[in-house]
Structures are given as structure tokens and as C-alpha cells.
Design a protein around this motif. Structure first.
Motif, mmCIF file in Angstrom:
data_model
loop_
_atom_site.group_PDB
_atom_site.id
_atom_site.type_symbol
_atom_site.label_atom_id
_atom_site.label_comp_id
_atom_site.label_asym_id
_atom_site.label_seq_id
_atom_site.Cartn_x
_atom_site.Cartn_y
_atom_site.Cartn_z
ATOM 1 N N UNK A 197 0.800 -1.225 0.000
ATOM 2 C CA UNK A 197 0.000 0.000 0.000
ATOM 3 C C UNK A 197 0.837 1.281 0.000
ATOM 4 N N UNK A 198 2.137 1.177 0.207
ATOM 5 C CA UNK A 198 2.981 2.372 0.306
ATOM 6 C C UNK A 198 3.073 3.089 -1.034
ATOM 7 N N UNK A 199 3.012 4.409 -0.996
ATOM 8 C CA UNK A 199 3.248 5.225 -2.176
ATOM 9 C C UNK A 199 4.740 5.188 -2.472
ATOM 10 N N UNK A 200 5.128 4.574 -3.574
ATOM 11 C CA UNK A 200 6.547 4.371 -3.847
ATOM 12 C C UNK A 200 7.274 5.669 -4.141
ATOM 13 N N UNK A 217 4.711 3.073 -13.799
ATOM 14 C CA UNK A 217 4.973 4.434 -13.362
ATOM 15 C C UNK A 217 5.095 4.543 -11.847
ATOM 16 N N UNK A 218 4.294 3.777 -11.117
ATOM 17 C CA UNK A 218 4.338 3.846 -9.653
ATOM 18 C C UNK A 218 5.708 3.444 -9.127
ATOM 19 N N UNK A 219 6.306 2.411 -9.701
ATOM 20 C CA UNK A 219 7.632 1.969 -9.269
ATOM 21 C C UNK A 219 8.711 2.922 -9.750
ATOM 22 N N UNK A 220 8.571 3.430 -10.974
ATOM 23 C CA UNK A 220 9.574 4.346 -11.521
ATOM 24 C C UNK A 220 9.686 5.618 -10.693
ATOM 25 N N UNK A 236 5.191 1.892 -19.513
ATOM 26 C CA UNK A 236 5.257 3.214 -20.166
ATOM 27 C C UNK A 236 6.634 3.843 -20.027
ATOM 28 N N UNK A 237 7.057 4.622 -21.035
ATOM 29 C CA UNK A 237 8.367 5.273 -20.970
ATOM 30 C C UNK A 237 8.428 6.309 -19.857
ATOM 31 N N UNK A 238 9.607 6.419 -19.264
ATOM 32 C CA UNK A 238 9.859 7.420 -18.226
ATOM 33 C C UNK A 238 10.330 8.699 -18.906
ATOM 34 N N UNK A 239 9.968 9.830 -18.351
ATOM 35 C CA UNK A 239 10.361 11.124 -18.894
ATOM 36 C C UNK A 239 11.846 11.132 -19.246
ATOM 37 N N UNK A 240 12.196 11.307 -20.510
ATOM 38 C CA UNK A 240 13.613 11.269 -20.910
ATOM 39 C C UNK A 240 14.475 12.272 -20.159
ATOM 40 N N UNK A 241 13.896 13.373 -19.703
ATOM 41 C CA UNK A 241 14.669 14.388 -18.996
ATOM 42 C C UNK A 241 15.269 13.851 -17.698
ATOM 43 N N UNK A 242 14.699 12.759 -17.183
ATOM 44 C CA UNK A 242 15.214 12.198 -15.933
ATOM 45 C C UNK A 242 16.464 11.341 -16.150
#
Length: 304
Positions: A197-200, A217-220, A236-242
């Protein structure tokens, strides 16, 4: 012999017990009398057609991980002989159900199999190949080892193996456990255990994430910029800026690695667990039980 085939694409109801011809060992093959075959989510995905490469046209037999005894050897099968106890992984991504493991007998390439140590029973052994190799190969994508890592699904097969292997590789492990299953994950040795239940986004940031569920996305959200996320399916892809490196771990059969991992389970260096066993002839009911969720450990079909 008896086997279980998917007669159509669909839910558990498409699985049928039927009589099939006894297989014969071709050159480089042995025939294995199956004693245990693990039920994986990949088997359920195969029957519904939701697999990489598109659906397999029925009829076909599910089943990746098998354990049993060699009853016949073909020409060139020099390193395994009649009477040997073996465990292995049918590379279903190549065979696509011809063969699959849901059967009393399977003709298997010797490269798919390793000898089963006396210390390990058939049922426990059948939980090892797909999950342990996936965990090991996924962690190898995170080179160099070390630093902090979040492992989602640490109560499950891949996540449980990944937790132990990451600890041995020198990671500081934050492991996410299913509800009321935290104690088992703590027993794996994780430095920190968090509930499902924890917000990752509030965890870490960590240098790496092994998203074994996967949550996407929740894990990323837990990984630091410039870190790495390994998933067991495309997400889903992660924001490339990261600057986060994303990797998808797709299993590949590695006989040498399999022998090593099976030996480590037999010696107690790695842990596995079985939630329940059911007869092969109840494969449809087994799929329903997996779909219902809540199992702590793997469900294994037994033969004989």
C-alpha cells in the motif's frame, strides 16, 4: 500418455485433459517422465493469447518449468541417462507449446535440463528455472552492482529470488511485500520491507528498481534521476529528462546458470516456496486458483 492442451483461446475452461502420443527422443534429446510442473502467469497469458509474438494457435500445451526422471535417451544425449533426476525449463518462447510441460512425458533437448540434486524434491525444483533465471538476468542489467535497490513483488517468485540475489550482490534492498506477507520477505534478509500500500514516490530515491510485478509508473517514481529500472514486461516510458535507463528482462535459457541456481536452492542459499500442489488432471482448476490470487508461493501440478 495423458496431457493437458488448450483447445481454444480463453480462460481456464479451455484446458482439456487428453490422450497424446508418447514422445520419442530425437538426437540430443531425452524423454522425461514429469513429476512436477509449475503453473506460471505466463501459462495463463498463453491460453488467452496475450504473449509476446502474438497468440499461439490451439491446440498447444502450456508449461515452462518441469522436474522428473529421464526414461529414454536419444542419440547424442551423452550427458544425461536413464534414471537421472532432472529439472529444467522448456523455452516456451521458442517451442510455443510443442512441447509444453503439462504432460506425463516430455521429449526435451538436453540443453534445457540439469541434474537435480538429491537434496531438492521435484515439487520445489519445479519452481526454480523461470523465476530464478529471470531474477538473476534482470539484476545483471543493473551493472555495476551495489547501492540501493527497490524490488517490487518481493513476495512472488521472481521478486523473492531477486531479493536474495541482490543482497548477495551487495545492494541495500528495499523489498515491497504483499499484504500480510511481510514476515516471509523479512526472512529473505531485506534491509527494509514495505507493504504493497505504500506510495513508492515516498521511497528512496533509490539507484535501481527491479519492478517484478510490474507496477510501471508507480515503481519508476522511486528511482533517482540517472538510475535504472528493470521490468518483467514493457511499461510506459519514463520522462527522458530524468535520464533513467529502462530495461525489459525477457528470459533466455542459460544451462550453466540454471545448474548454479538449482544448486543454490538445494543448499539453502536461495529460498523458494510452494503454496499448493494439484494433480496435472486438475490444471483448469489450478489456473482458476492462480487467477483468484492470494497464493503465497507457487502452485505446482504433480504427476504420479
Amino acid at each position: 500418455m495423458r496431457g493437458v492442451v488448450a483447445a481454444a483461446l480463453g480462460g481456464p475452461e479451455v484446458l482439456q485433459v487428453t490422450e497424446l502420443p508418447d514422445p520419442e527422443a530425437e538426437p540430443g534429446q531425452v524423454v522425461v517422465r514429469i513429476r512436477a510442473v509449475c503453473v506460471h502467469p505466463a501459462d495463463l497469458a498463453a491460453t488467452t493469447g496475450r504473449i509476446p509474438g502474438g497468440p499461439v494457435q490451439p491446440p498447444f500445451s502450456p508449461g515452462w518449468d518441469i522436474a522428473g526422471e529421464v526414461v529414454a535417451a536419444g542419440p547424442g544425449a551423452t550427458d544425461l541417462g536413464v534414471g537421472d533426476r532432472v529439472v529444467g525449463m522448456i523455452p516456451w518462447y521458442l517451442t510455443r507449446g510443442t512441447p509444453g510441460g503439462y504432460a506425463e512425458l516430455v521429449a526435451a533437448d538436453t540443453d534445457w535440463l540439469v541434474r537435480l540434486p538429491d537434496e531438492l524434491d521435484f515439487v520445489s525444483a519445479a519452481t526454480v528455472p523461470l523465476n530464478a533465471q529471470t531474477a538473476h538476468q534482470g539484476l545483471s542489467l543493473m551493472s555495476p552492482a551495489g547501492g540501493s535497490i527497490l524490488i517490487t513483488g518481493a513476495s512472488g517468485g521472481v521478486g523473492g529470488f531477486a531479493t536474495r540475489l541482490a543482497l548477495r550482490a551487495g545492494f541495500r534492498v528495499v523489498a515491497q511485500a504483499s499484504h500480510d506477507d511481510e514476515q516471509w520477505v523479512r526472512g529473505l534478509g531485506a534491509h527494509e520491507v514495505i507493504p504493497r500500500s505504500v506510495d513508492l514516490a515516498s521511497v528512496g530515491p533509490v539507484g535501481a528498481v527491479f519492478d517484478a510485478v510490474p507496477l510501471g509508473e508507480a515503481a519508476a517514481a522511486a528511482v533517482e534521476d540517472g538510475g535504472v529500472v528493470v521490468t518483467t514486461r514493457p511499461t510506459p516510458p519514463i520522462d527522458p529528462a530524468r535520464g533513467v535507463r529502462q530495461e525489459v528482462q525477457l528470459i533466455r535459457l542459460d544451462r550453466e546458470l540454471l545448474a548454479e541456481l538449482v544448486g543454490q536452492v538445494a543448499s539453502g542459499q536461495l529460498s523458494t516456496r510452494v503454496a499448493a500442489t494439484m494433480p496435472l488432471t486438475e490444471a483448469a482448476a489450478a489456473h482458476r486458483r492462480v487467477l483468484a490470487g492470494g497464493l503465497r508461493g507457487k502452485l505446482v501440478l504433480t504427476v504420479g
